[in-house]
Design an enzyme around this catalytic site. Structure first.
Site, PDB file in Angstrom:
ATOM      1  N   GLY A  16       0.849  -1.598   0.148  1.00  0.00           N
ATOM      2  CA  GLY A  16      -0.006   0.144   0.221  1.00  0.00           C
ATOM      3  C   GLY A  16       0.881   0.720   0.011  1.00  0.00           C
ATOM      4  CB  ALA A  48       4.078  -0.215   5.223  1.00  0.00           C
ATOM      5  CB  ILE A  97       0.998  -6.098   4.511  1.00  0.00           C
ATOM      6  CG1 ILE A  97       0.712  -4.954   4.436  1.00  0.00           C
ATOM      7  CG2 ILE A  97       0.873  -7.962   5.155  1.00  0.00           C
ATOM      8  CD1 ILE A  97      -0.643  -4.736   4.793  1.00  0.00           C
ATOM      9  CE  LYS A 100      -0.731  -2.874   7.736  1.00  0.00           C
ATOM     10  NZ  LYS A 100      -1.669  -1.719   8.269  1.00  0.00           N
ATOM     11  CG  ASP A 129     -10.641   4.019   6.701  1.00  0.00           C
ATOM     12  OD1 ASP A 129     -11.411   3.887   6.028  1.00  0.00           O
ATOM     13  OD2 ASP A 129      -9.087   4.024   6.106  1.00  0.00           O
TER      14      ASP A 129
END
Length: 505
Positions: free
Chosen positions: A13, A16, A18, A36, A143
């Site tokens: 992303g 980071a 994963i 991460k 979120d």
């Protein structure tokens, strides 16, 4: 230092990479973990690292079966920061939704209610959790979206990605003070108003609406349209999208989707209502864990078929070993809540900065309210208008010279006019500019006879009188009282200039 092994990458992303990995302890003890690896440009950002460690410190206090646990955070031997978390063997809800839509299936109704109830339990724990000093932490996720809900093959439903680090990453997108995905934020978030725990309840209700109807509520819209619809809480009843749904479900979801946060239930109340409705159903699919495992396997198969040119974990022949030095602020034992208080101060300071940034984006919100017929999401990123000063002159965009119409006429009083290039410009006749009218009167020099004026002899009358010795200057009479009639001067032919080299008499 703790030893970890990176087995294969499972995602990437803006913040980071994963990895699926494992923690290796003394005596051969191993534990599966998710790691991460923070991207290099963020690992070098001291402000981001400080927020990351503070967030990990606070969220490590959340101990709940529906929340992904944080185990460690620190600096690796490759000078990059790592965040070690609980590994969930499964898929996120977003991938499951896409798989179900691709196969033209839908998640069973009772399983939708079960997923919503489990998410509410996680949120209720975060909203009501207390710090070591006994005070409520009042954590708000902000979120709650499909990508942050993990479903495991063992039937677990876990909420991840609380807090600061995710929002610090979203600053790179330029979304200003509005944080979270537009389709899953609350109306008060869309208006940059105060956020409270019931803001997360609105997001959960949006998720349940989409699961039970098998349709998109706001996520199928453009950014600007979705943000406007969320701000006004423009929501259809679930029965309008699917007539098989009951009025009881309509009342339950519409209350949680209320525009006013005070009219929504708490996360605990909403979860209990969903669970009660599930238990009252006459027909269910049975064990939720078994059904979830089937749905996850189907989604994984569809994902493998659709992927091309992506990261292939089978290319890795051996694991990457890293040694992680835990951050001091994270590993420090919390005496009387001092460590938590210090981490909370970092988070609060960041929240204050976000609030100031949100206030600076007020012009964007005004533009959003006025753009009733505009669907271009790029309007959200327009720069704020500079205040015009009284001395500023208007800047008018004019067409290029070649595109000027032949009949276009310019005002002679205009301060700035378009002119032709030098190569196409007609040269103006040269004119002799007269001297200023404040010249002193002519005075004769001592011992030098006065000369007659040349005004009548020169073709263009100058503004001053001249002599043959001092032309084109002026002969001054320093004793006006002795000035007499001018004596005869030298005869000068009109085409010739005076001789400046003639000695004085």
């Amino acid at each position: 230092m703790t030893r970890y092994e990176l087995l294969d990458r499972i995602g990437v992303g803006g913040m980071a990479e994963i990895f699926r990995g494992k923690a290796v302890a003394a005596g051969g003890f191993e534990k599966p973990v998710a790691i991460k690896r923070i991207l290099p440009h963020l690992s070098q950002d001291k402000r981001f690292v400080e927020l990351l460690i503070a967030e990990a410190k606070v969220l490590s206090l959340l101990k709940h079966r529906n929340i992904v646990q944080i185990f460690d955070v620190g600096l690796g031997d490759d000078a990059q920061y790592f965040l070690v978390m609980e590994y969930v063997d499964g898929k996120d809800l977003g991938a499951v939704q896409r798989g179900v839509e691709a196969s033209r299936r839908r998640i069973p109704f009772d399983l939708c209610l079960h997923i919503g109830a489990e998410i509410c339990e996680a949120l209720e724990h975060a909203h009501s959790a207390k710090a070591p000093d006994g005070k409520p932490m009042s954590l708000v996720h902000r979120d709650v979206s499909p990508s942050n809900i993990l479903l495991s093959r063992a039937g677990e439903i876990k909420l991840t990605d609380f807090g600061i680090a995710k929002r610090a990453e979203q600053e790179q997108t330029g979304t200003g003070g509005v944080r979270g995905k537009f389709a899953y934020i609350s109306p008060e978030q869309a208006r940059n108003e105060h956020i409270e725990p019931r803001s997360d309840v609105f997001a959960v209700a949006v998720l349940i609406w989409e699961l039970v109807t098998n349709q998109r509520l706001f996520s199928g819209m453009g950014d600007l349209e979705a943000l406007r619809a969320v701000r006004e809480a423009q929501v259809r009843r679930p029965s309008e999208a699917d007539s098989r749904l009951t009025p009881e479900l309509d009342a339950l979801l519409m209350a949680a989707l209320s525009r006013d946060p005070k009219r929504r239930p708490t996360a605990g109340q909403f979860g209990a209502q969903l669970q009660s409705m599930r238990y009252s159903l006459e027909h269910t699919v049975g064990d939720p864990a078994t059904e979830l495992a089937k749905i996850i396997d189907d989604a994984e198969q569809i994902q493998r078929q659709s992927e091309s040119g992506g990261f292939d974990s089978s290319d890795q022949t051996e694991a990457t070993v890293i040694r992680l030095r835990t951050a001091d602020a994270f590993s420090l034992r919390d005496k009387d809540g001092q460590g938590f208080s210090a981490a909370r101060q970092v988070i609060d300071r960041f929240e204050e900065e976000e609030t100031r940034l949100a206030q600076l984006s007020g012009d964007q919100l005004k533009m959003l309210r006025a753009a009733e017929h505009t669907r271009d999401s790029a309007e959200l990123h327009s720069p704020p208008q500079r205040n015009k000063r009284p001395t500023d002159e208007p800047t008018v965009a004019r067409a290029a010279l070649d595109s000027i119409e032949p009949l276009q006429v310019f005002d002679g009083e205009e301060a700035t006019r378009l002119v032709a290039p030098t190569s196409r410009r007609t040269p103006a006749p040269e004119r002799v500019r007269p001297r200023a009218a404040t010249q002193p009167p002519p005075l004769p020099l001592p011992g030098l006879p006065n000369v007659p004026s040349l005004r009548s002899r020169l073709p263009t009358p100058p503004a001053v009188e001249s002599t043959d010795e001092y032309a084109p200057g002026t002969v001054h009479n320093r004793n006006p009282g002795q000035a007499g009639p001018p004596g005869p001067g030298p005869q000068i032919s009109p085409p010739l200039r005076p001789n400046l080299q003639q000695p004085m008499q």
